[in-house]
Design an enzyme around this catalytic site. Structure first.
Site, mmCIF file in Angstrom:
data_model
loop_
_atom_site.group_PDB
_atom_site.id
_atom_site.type_symbol
_atom_site.label_atom_id
_atom_site.label_comp_id
_atom_site.label_asym_id
_atom_site.label_seq_id
_atom_site.Cartn_x
_atom_site.Cartn_y
_atom_site.Cartn_z
ATOM 1 N N ARG A 1 -5.697 -2.694 1.733
ATOM 2 C CA ARG A 1 -5.836 -2.204 3.188
ATOM 3 C C ARG A 1 -6.549 -1.047 3.364
ATOM 4 O O ARG A 1 -6.805 0.556 3.135
ATOM 5 C CB ARG A 1 -5.128 -2.027 3.907
ATOM 6 C CG ARG A 1 -5.442 -2.182 5.232
ATOM 7 C CD ARG A 1 -4.123 -1.914 6.284
ATOM 8 N NE ARG A 1 -3.055 -1.052 6.543
ATOM 9 C CZ ARG A 1 -3.393 0.275 7.333
ATOM 10 N NH1 ARG A 1 -4.781 0.453 7.861
ATOM 11 N NH2 ARG A 1 -2.539 0.913 6.638
ATOM 12 N N HIS B 1 0.766 5.076 0.585
ATOM 13 C CA HIS B 1 -0.516 6.020 1.360
ATOM 14 C C HIS B 1 -0.561 7.232 0.747
ATOM 15 O O HIS B 1 0.431 7.660 -0.063
ATOM 16 C CB HIS B 1 -0.223 6.582 2.768
ATOM 17 C CG HIS B 1 -1.329 7.537 3.491
ATOM 18 N ND1 HIS B 1 -1.404 8.133 3.319
ATOM 19 C CD2 HIS B 1 -1.984 6.291 4.725
ATOM 20 C CE1 HIS B 1 -2.456 8.393 4.211
ATOM 21 N NE2 HIS B 1 -2.624 7.683 5.422
ATOM 22 N N HIS C 1 3.692 2.610 2.616
ATOM 23 C CA HIS C 1 2.547 2.747 4.239
ATOM 24 C C HIS C 1 2.863 1.045 4.994
ATOM 25 O O HIS C 1 3.049 1.041 5.755
ATOM 26 C CB HIS C 1 1.843 3.611 3.844
ATOM 27 C CG HIS C 1 1.195 3.872 4.842
ATOM 28 N ND1 HIS C 1 1.647 4.431 6.263
ATOM 29 C CD2 HIS C 1 -0.175 2.688 5.093
ATOM 30 C CE1 HIS C 1 0.773 4.400 6.687
ATOM 31 N NE2 HIS C 1 -0.675 3.379 6.629
ATOM 32 N N GLN D 1 0.569 -1.672 -0.035
ATOM 33 C CA GLN D 1 0.209 0.073 0.271
ATOM 34 C C GLN D 1 0.952 1.738 0.098
ATOM 35 O O GLN D 1 1.747 1.602 0.394
ATOM 36 C CB GLN D 1 -0.681 -0.059 1.163
ATOM 37 C CG GLN D 1 -1.555 1.581 1.017
ATOM 38 C CD GLN D 1 -3.025 0.934 2.195
ATOM 39 O OE1 GLN D 1 -2.639 0.726 3.004
ATOM 40 N NE2 GLN D 1 -4.587 0.734 1.584
#
Lengths: 610, 289
Positions: free
Chosen positions: A381, A235, A346, A233
């Site tokens: 997520r 961010h 992230h 991921q």
């Protein structure tokens, strides 16, 4: 040799929660951690903890949002369990005194977060992780749980059956960073790896310097597959100069993203016409980079995140920490100016393959938190789902390891002989050539007596470290690490192309070869961070390779994983998890189907429109 | 169609007749030229600009390093560079044995408190540009040095743990989904005290703690404040806490020198919290008369 019933490796949120759960089951539990627990990176989490607490919300809705957010790469039994257990875990924290932000009536506040159909994110200002970490540590102190802080775990002690599914874990080997003592830790009932993230594989990351994927790499070399590693991921809002995180809470409270033309691009360019800034993280990260690539970025690098219109009172009440971060690390006053932001690494959605009780395929070896892949987050997520994950699955791993009776797991683990295997032509050298003198794979244990297994592994580790310290010259690990980070950020970022991914694999291979000549300049036994970082770098090589291999093999677009040549989700082909097995140092890639059948419903893949 | 416009330095005048696309490209070009010019100017200015670090060194077991000394490192300066960045550069480029604790780089893990130019500060939070050179980096004073900038933290942790640093109400709701209520004022009351990151800067700056090894110290007293002021704990626990706080080496040792408050990287009003607890102790004692 030290001896306990349950050994928890890592003192962050998942480790602390696991230890508390094991203690509550009556086990003698110890935490072995390379940092003191209050230094863990859980403390840097800002945004919040999702749980369906209020009337009008339900665990089913939370599960649905999570499954959709994962782009249907989550396993339904994990997702359902998570959403069902989260409310109790959050209120448990409240009972332990966590200073949540409060409503007028004294109940805990909840706010909207990206990808959620209900404002179900509980929080404590914009420093939720700090408060959660300290609250958990307080409970560890209250219970008198033993903590070996600044002890670095470099190996798990595992028997050496050919099939990883038949191996047993009897403990770990760690060295005391302060004194250099190398010791075996015998775990009578189980070892729980809770070692957190692996962001140091990239050079622009929100992760701490300590997040080097140790647990993932250690478990992998002991025979546990790594799952969905390509799902990294990014961010959307990190400070450009340092990678420091600006919480999604800013957008949750109404913060707005602008390009250099002053346009609110999430709406105006149609990236997420329903949810705008509060679309899922992958959507926002791609939108920002697209703006930059099309010439509407600021300094060709970043965009603006503006929260000024929220007003000083609200900002100070709910996002005060953000003002400090923007000021200290970017020199920007968030009350007066918009903040520069860009995507940064992230979170690792993938990790050590576990089932919903935290078990790996090796008996007695568990994992929980970011280092584990249960799999809950799938391809993406949702913000606010990491903290409840480590509570729910930390607690379950702790309980199970300590002997709690739990139902038969629905999620399978371990190498599957019938799996679909794929050779993606990783440019690895000769077999064995990737072995570094510093830190090899599974140790050969001629004996299956548990204590002997731990002691043999410790002895092996002593020799390995001795060899490393005896070398008089060679390559500095910091150079290898820097090159690896650079290549990963260049080639395995938000946007991925076949050529770049292949280049990254060549760079990783090159880094591996150079790593064989690595040497530790510091010959001291006292607080030898040079040695520690050298061993960590080896771990980064293994996780980076799995990330890149998985990304190259998955020629579709799902969640955080975007491929230039394949801009569509291919449900017919890819409703399956990527797994990478150690296979004597030659990474082997195979697949296992996603479980879409949940407790109350079977999740039907739908288009993710926000 | 633009909504609110943030302040940017890009709003150059453009004829209104051109298409948005052309306007954008022209602006982008203008910005690029401006940036190139700025960079060229900046490069002239900072060409070769460096920062001189003087770093305390000590290793008890390596010959030639067991005598404390200072090493100098010349590190290329970049805008935005922190003391931690400079130390990392020195370590990775010049001497990989240079040892210091650090992890989060964002002032929350609390592991990189050093004595920088004579004051306790977090390395990651301290801009080089705000310091006078040469920048002198030493381990936290009044703590035993393990190696280079790493100090023994066990005493600090022991003091923290001696105040029962955990929430301890008489009872919590039976229903595991039922919250305890805390009103907003009470949360505000304890809010600043909950920000402590256990960096140890305050303890290191305190003259009293330096002379009295048993003194609880500002961080531990602040931790006690956090729970003492929380209305959700019961009367008995409050009394117990007060006894810890006002014991021989508790709050009364504080001489309100404000050094802890001055160095706290999280702006916790430590001295004020200690004074408040002194007042509580007086009030409670008066009740017995």
């Amino acid at each position: 040799m030290y001896e306990h019933d349950v050994i928890v490796v890592g003192g962050g949120g998942a480790g602390l929660r696991a230890a508390i759960a094991a203690d509550e089951q009556g086990a003698d539990v110890a935490i072995v951690t390379k940092l003191h627990p209050v230094r863990s990176h859980t403390g840097a989490a800002e945004g919040g903890i999702n749980a369906a607490l209020q009337e009008g919300d339900s665990w089913q809705d939370h599960a649905y949002d999570t499954m959709k957010g994962s782009d249907y790469l989550g396993d339904a039994p994990a997702v359902d369990t998570f959403a069902q257990d989260a409310p109790e875990e959050v209120i448990q924290l409240e009972h332990w005194g966590m200073p949540f932000s409060r409503e007028e009536d004294g109940t805990v506040s909840q706010r909207p977060f990206g990808g959620l159909s209900f404002p179900r994110t509980t929080y404590a200002g914009a420093e939720t992780g700090h408060h959660m970490l300290h609250t958990l540590y307080e409970q560890v102190v209250k219970r008198g749980i033993e903590v070996y802080d600044e002890w670095y775990v470099s190996q798990v002690a595992v028997t050496d059956e050919d099939d990883p599914n038949e191996r047993d874990c009897h403990g770990v080997v760690a060295w005391d960073v302060q004194s250099g003592e190398i010791a075996g830790f015998r775990a009578n009932d189980g070892v729980i790896l809770a070692t957190g993230g692996l962001g140091q594989a990239f050079d622009h990351t929100t992760n701490a310097v300590a997040n080097t994927g140790d647990g993932v790499a250690i478990a992998y070399r002991a025979g546990v597959p790594m799952e969905d590693m390509e799902m990294i991921q990014f961010h959307p809002t990190t400070l450009p100069s340092t990678g420091v995180l600006i919480s999604e809470g800013v957008r949750g409270e109404g913060g707005i993203l602008y390009n250099s033309e002053g346009e609110r691009f999430m709406f105006e360019y149609g990236y997420a016409t329903n949810d705008g800034e509060l679309a899922s993280r992958d959507v926002v990260a791609r939108a920002e980079l697209t703006e930059v690539q099309e010439g509407r970025g600021v300094d060709d690098e970043y965009v603006y995140l503006d929260m000024r219109h929220l007003g000083e009172e609200r900002i100070t009440d709910r996002l005060e920490n953000i003002l400090h971060l923007a000021r200290d690390f970017e020199g920007v006053d968030g009350l007066e100016e918009p903040m520069p932001v860009k995507p940064g690494q992230h979170y690792a959605m993938g990790g050590i393959e576990v089932n919903e009780h935290g078990e790996t395929c090796i008996d007695g070896l568990y994992a929980a938190g970011e280092c584990a892949c249960v799999s809950l987050h799938g391809g993406n997520r949702l913000g606010g789902n990491a903290l409840p994950e480590l509570l729910v699955f930390g607690a379950r791993a702790g309980s199970h390891a300590a002997g709690a009776d739990m139902p038969e797991p629905k999620i399978q683990t371990g190498p599957d002989p019938d799996a679909e295997r794929e050779d993606i032509g990783v440019p690895v050298g000769e077999p064995g050539a990737t072995e570094a003198a510093a830190d090899g794979g599974a140790v050969e244990n001629p004996d299956s007596d548990p204590k002997a297994v731990v002691e043999t592994t410790a002895e092996e580790e002593r020799e390995r470290i001795e060899t490393l310290l005896e070398r008089e010259d060679g390559v500095n690990h910091a150079d290898v690490r820097a090159d690896l980070q650079e290549s990963m950020t260049e080639n395995v970022n938000v946007f991925r192309e076949e050529g770049g991914l292949k280049q990254a694999l060549r760079d990783i291979q090159d880094a591996r070869e150079r790593y064989q000549d690595v040497y530790v300049a510091d010959k001291s036994r006292t607080f030898n961070t040079d040695l520690q970082h050298t061993i960590e770098t080896r771990n980064l090589l293994d996780v980076a390779e799995a990330i890149t291999m998985g990304a190259l093999a998955r020629d579709e677009f799902r969640g955080a994983h975007w491929r230039k040549e394949h801009q569509e989700r291919k449900d017919d082909e890819y409703l399956k998890h990527t797994l990478v097995s150690w296979n004597d140092g030659q990474p082997e890639l195979w697949y296992r189907p996603v479980i879409l059948e949940g407790a109350e419903q079977t999740y039907e893949p739908k288009v993710r429109s926000y | 169609m633009s909504t609110q416009t943030p302040d940017t330095d890009s709003e150059t005048e453009q004829p209104s007749s051109t298409s948005p696309q052309e306007r954008r490209m022209a602006e982008k070009q203008a910005r690029k030229e401006q940036r190139d010019a700025d960079e060229a100017a900046a490069a002239d200015e900072i060409q070769g600009e460096t920062v001189e670090l003087k770093v305390f060194r000590y290793d008890p077991e390596i010959e030639g390093k067991e005598e404390p000394r200072f090493d100098s490192f010349t590190v290329p300066f970049e805008k935005g560079m922190t003391v931690l960045d400079a130390l990392i550069y020195a370590r990775d480029e010049y001497d990989s044995s240079l040892t210091f604790r650090h992890s989060c780089r964002q002032a929350v893990c609390g592991s990189d408190a050093f004595f920088v130019n004579g004051s306790q500060r977090l390395g990651c939070q301290t801009q080089i540009a705000d310091l006078e050179g040469p920048v002198r980096v030493e381990p936290l004073p009044h703590q035993e040095v393990v190696k280079d900038l790493v100090v023994e933290m066990d005493h600090f942790y022991d003091q923290m743990e001696s105040v029962d640093p955990f929430f301890d109400p008489d009872e919590t709701p039976d229903d595991e989904l039922e919250e305890q209520r805390q009103d907003r004022e009470n949360r505000e009351k304890v809010k600043l005290s909950t920000r402590c990151i256990w960096c140890g800067a305050c303890m290191s700056s305190c003259n009293i703690a330096a002379g009295d090894n048993k003194y609880l110290g500002p961080a531990a007293i602040n931790k006690a404040y956090r729970f003492y002021m929380d209305e959700r704990e019961g009367e008995n626990k409050r009394q117990e806490r007060l006894e810890i706080i006002e014991a021989e080496h508790g709050v009364w040792r504080c001489q309100t020198q404000f050094s802890c408050t001055n160095v706290c990287p999280k702006d916790i009003p430590l001295t004020e919290h200690i004074q408040e607890l002194k007042r509580e102790a007086v009030k409670q004692n008066l009740k017995f008369w």
